[in-house]
Design a protein around this motif. Structure first.
Motif, mmCIF file in Angstrom:
data_model
loop_
_atom_site.group_PDB
_atom_site.id
_atom_site.type_symbol
_atom_site.label_atom_id
_atom_site.label_comp_id
_atom_site.label_asym_id
_atom_site.label_seq_id
_atom_site.Cartn_x
_atom_site.Cartn_y
_atom_site.Cartn_z
ATOM 1 N N VAL A 12 1.058 -1.161 0.001
ATOM 2 C CA VAL A 12 0.336 -0.140 0.002
ATOM 3 C C VAL A 12 0.785 1.302 -0.258
ATOM 4 C CG1 VAL A 12 -1.894 0.727 1.178
ATOM 5 C CG2 VAL A 12 -2.206 -0.770 1.331
ATOM 6 N N LYS A 13 2.146 1.467 0.506
ATOM 7 C CA LYS A 13 3.232 2.269 0.555
ATOM 8 C C LYS A 13 3.667 2.335 -0.794
ATOM 9 C CE LYS A 13 5.985 1.754 4.297
ATOM 10 N NZ LYS A 13 6.753 1.783 5.162
ATOM 11 N N LYS A 14 3.556 1.922 -1.470
ATOM 12 C CA LYS A 14 4.149 2.297 -2.535
ATOM 13 C C LYS A 14 3.320 2.211 -3.254
ATOM 14 C CE LYS A 14 9.010 -0.030 -1.875
ATOM 15 N NZ LYS A 14 9.213 1.077 -2.084
ATOM 16 N N GLU A 15 2.182 2.360 -3.085
ATOM 17 C CA GLU A 15 0.446 2.402 -4.168
ATOM 18 C C GLU A 15 0.688 1.660 -5.314
ATOM 19 O OE1 GLU A 15 0.918 6.665 -5.272
ATOM 20 O OE2 GLU A 15 -0.144 6.730 -2.879
ATOM 21 N N LEU A 16 0.592 0.227 -4.539
ATOM 22 C CA LEU A 16 0.712 -0.845 -6.252
ATOM 23 C C LEU A 16 -0.189 -1.728 -5.934
ATOM 24 C CD1 LEU A 16 4.357 -1.850 -5.521
ATOM 25 C CD2 LEU A 16 3.536 -0.192 -7.658
ATOM 26 N N THR A 17 -0.590 -2.504 -6.690
ATOM 27 C CA THR A 17 -2.182 -3.343 -6.591
ATOM 28 C C THR A 17 -1.659 -4.884 -6.011
ATOM 29 O OG1 THR A 17 -1.779 -4.489 -8.950
ATOM 30 C CG2 THR A 17 -3.456 -2.348 -8.516
ATOM 31 N N GLN A 18 -2.032 -5.533 -5.954
ATOM 32 C CA GLN A 18 -1.848 -7.208 -5.964
ATOM 33 C C GLN A 18 -1.193 -7.662 -6.838
ATOM 34 O OE1 GLN A 18 -5.247 -9.218 -3.933
ATOM 35 N NE2 GLN A 18 -4.824 -8.195 -2.297
ATOM 36 N N GLN A 19 -1.900 -6.921 -8.116
ATOM 37 C CA GLN A 19 -1.198 -7.969 -9.649
ATOM 38 C C GLN A 19 -0.355 -7.545 -9.476
ATOM 39 O OE1 GLN A 19 -3.453 -10.352 -11.452
ATOM 40 N NE2 GLN A 19 -1.371 -10.239 -11.759
ATOM 41 N N GLN A 20 0.340 -5.699 -9.407
ATOM 42 C CA GLN A 20 1.718 -5.670 -9.846
ATOM 43 C C GLN A 20 2.584 -6.045 -9.261
ATOM 44 O OE1 GLN A 20 0.081 -1.721 -8.994
ATOM 45 N NE2 GLN A 20 0.573 -0.523 -11.701
ATOM 46 N N VAL A 21 2.589 -6.262 -7.828
ATOM 47 C CA VAL A 21 3.471 -6.903 -6.777
ATOM 48 C C VAL A 21 3.624 -8.732 -7.033
ATOM 49 C CG1 VAL A 21 3.954 -7.839 -4.664
ATOM 50 C CG2 VAL A 21 2.578 -5.096 -4.819
ATOM 51 N N ALA A 22 2.391 -9.718 -7.745
ATOM 52 C CA ALA A 22 2.730 -11.016 -7.885
ATOM 53 C C ALA A 22 3.232 -10.728 -9.644
ATOM 54 C CB ALA A 22 1.066 -11.108 -8.366
ATOM 55 N N ASP A 23 3.098 -10.162 -10.130
ATOM 56 C CA ASP A 23 3.930 -9.927 -11.582
ATOM 57 C C ASP A 23 5.282 -9.547 -11.242
ATOM 58 O OD1 ASP A 23 1.228 -10.556 -13.212
ATOM 59 O OD2 ASP A 23 1.091 -8.396 -13.812
ATOM 60 N N SER A 24 5.633 -8.608 -10.454
ATOM 61 C CA SER A 24 6.966 -8.468 -10.489
ATOM 62 C C SER A 24 7.707 -9.737 -10.176
ATOM 63 C CB SER A 24 6.943 -7.489 -8.956
ATOM 64 O OG SER A 24 6.853 -6.243 -10.144
ATOM 65 N N LEU A 25 6.819 -10.186 -8.562
ATOM 66 C CA LEU A 25 7.365 -11.472 -8.049
ATOM 67 C C LEU A 25 7.746 -12.214 -9.131
ATOM 68 C CD1 LEU A 25 6.840 -10.419 -4.368
ATOM 69 C CD2 LEU A 25 8.901 -10.171 -5.169
ATOM 70 N N GLY A 26 6.817 -12.877 -9.704
ATOM 71 C CA GLY A 26 6.002 -13.923 -10.345
ATOM 72 C C GLY A 26 5.673 -14.708 -9.663
ATOM 73 N N ILE A 27 4.845 -14.687 -9.415
ATOM 74 C CA ILE A 27 3.729 -15.612 -8.478
ATOM 75 C C ILE A 27 1.774 -14.894 -9.049
ATOM 76 C CG2 ILE A 27 5.312 -15.962 -6.564
ATOM 77 C CD1 ILE A 27 4.088 -13.681 -4.719
ATOM 78 N N THR A 28 1.314 -16.227 -8.035
ATOM 79 C CA THR A 28 -0.002 -14.940 -8.395
ATOM 80 C C THR A 28 -0.555 -14.022 -7.782
ATOM 81 O OG1 THR A 28 -0.797 -16.982 -6.985
ATOM 82 C CG2 THR A 28 -0.284 -17.669 -9.185
ATOM 83 N N ARG A 29 -1.478 -13.837 -8.215
ATOM 84 C CA ARG A 29 -2.550 -12.321 -6.946
ATOM 85 C C ARG A 29 -3.172 -13.416 -6.229
ATOM 86 N NH1 ARG A 29 -6.793 -10.915 -5.645
ATOM 87 N NH2 ARG A 29 -8.211 -12.826 -7.149
ATOM 88 N N LYS A 30 -3.114 -14.633 -6.363
ATOM 89 C CA LYS A 30 -3.588 -14.886 -5.042
ATOM 90 C C LYS A 30 -2.844 -15.132 -4.309
ATOM 91 C CE LYS A 30 -6.181 -19.869 -4.083
ATOM 92 N NZ LYS A 30 -7.037 -20.847 -4.106
#
Length: 140
Positions: A12-30
């Motif tokens: 939240v601090k970085k104003e990222l969506t769950q999907q953006q974080v998932a894509d960046s980390l190479g894991i699923t949004r789930k």
């Protein structure tokens, strides 16, 4: 503060969506959702390191002492060790609920129980590992 709370706070601090974080980390949004709900934790210290690097925080910030214990048990003894460690943490946490022990005393009890866990695992490996495997382990 738990891993779940820290993870969500950083996202939240970085104003990222769950999907953006998932894509960046190479894991699923789930998986991100499971992390943020506290339903699941990363399985290895390397996974914690990848998340810490992504958020620009120290890996030790993400891990509580109990979570670190469970991750170490998982890495050393696999899924069974992880379950045993998590059961130990959950059981002891239940005993502490509503109690009168100070946080410092709770930490001391938890640390002592974790030490007992590691000692008993080491004794079991020594006692129950067949000799032919012990010789192979000594060579490594």
């Amino acid at each position: 503060m738990t891993f779940a709370e820290k993870f969500k706070e950083e996202r939240v601090k970085k104003e990222l969506t769950q999907q953006q974080v998932a894509d960046s980390l190479g894991i699923t949004r789930k998986m991100i959702t499971l992390y943020e709900k506290g339903t699941s934790l990363p399985r290895t210290r390397e996974a914690y390191k990848k998340i810490a690097d992504f958020f620009g925080v120290d890996v030790n910030y993400l891990l509580t002492e109990d979570e670190n214990f469970v991750v170490q048990a998982s890495e050393k003894y696999g899924a069974r060790g992880k379950k045993q460690a998590q059961d130990l943490v959950d059981g002891i946490s239940g005993l502490f609920a509503g109690g009168t022990l100070s946080e410092q005393d709770k930490d001391a009890v938890m640390k002592a129980l974790q030490d007992i866990y590691w000692d008993s695992k080491a004794r079991n490996v020594e006692k129950y590992t067949p000799k032919k495997y012990k010789l192979h382990l000594d060579e490594d």
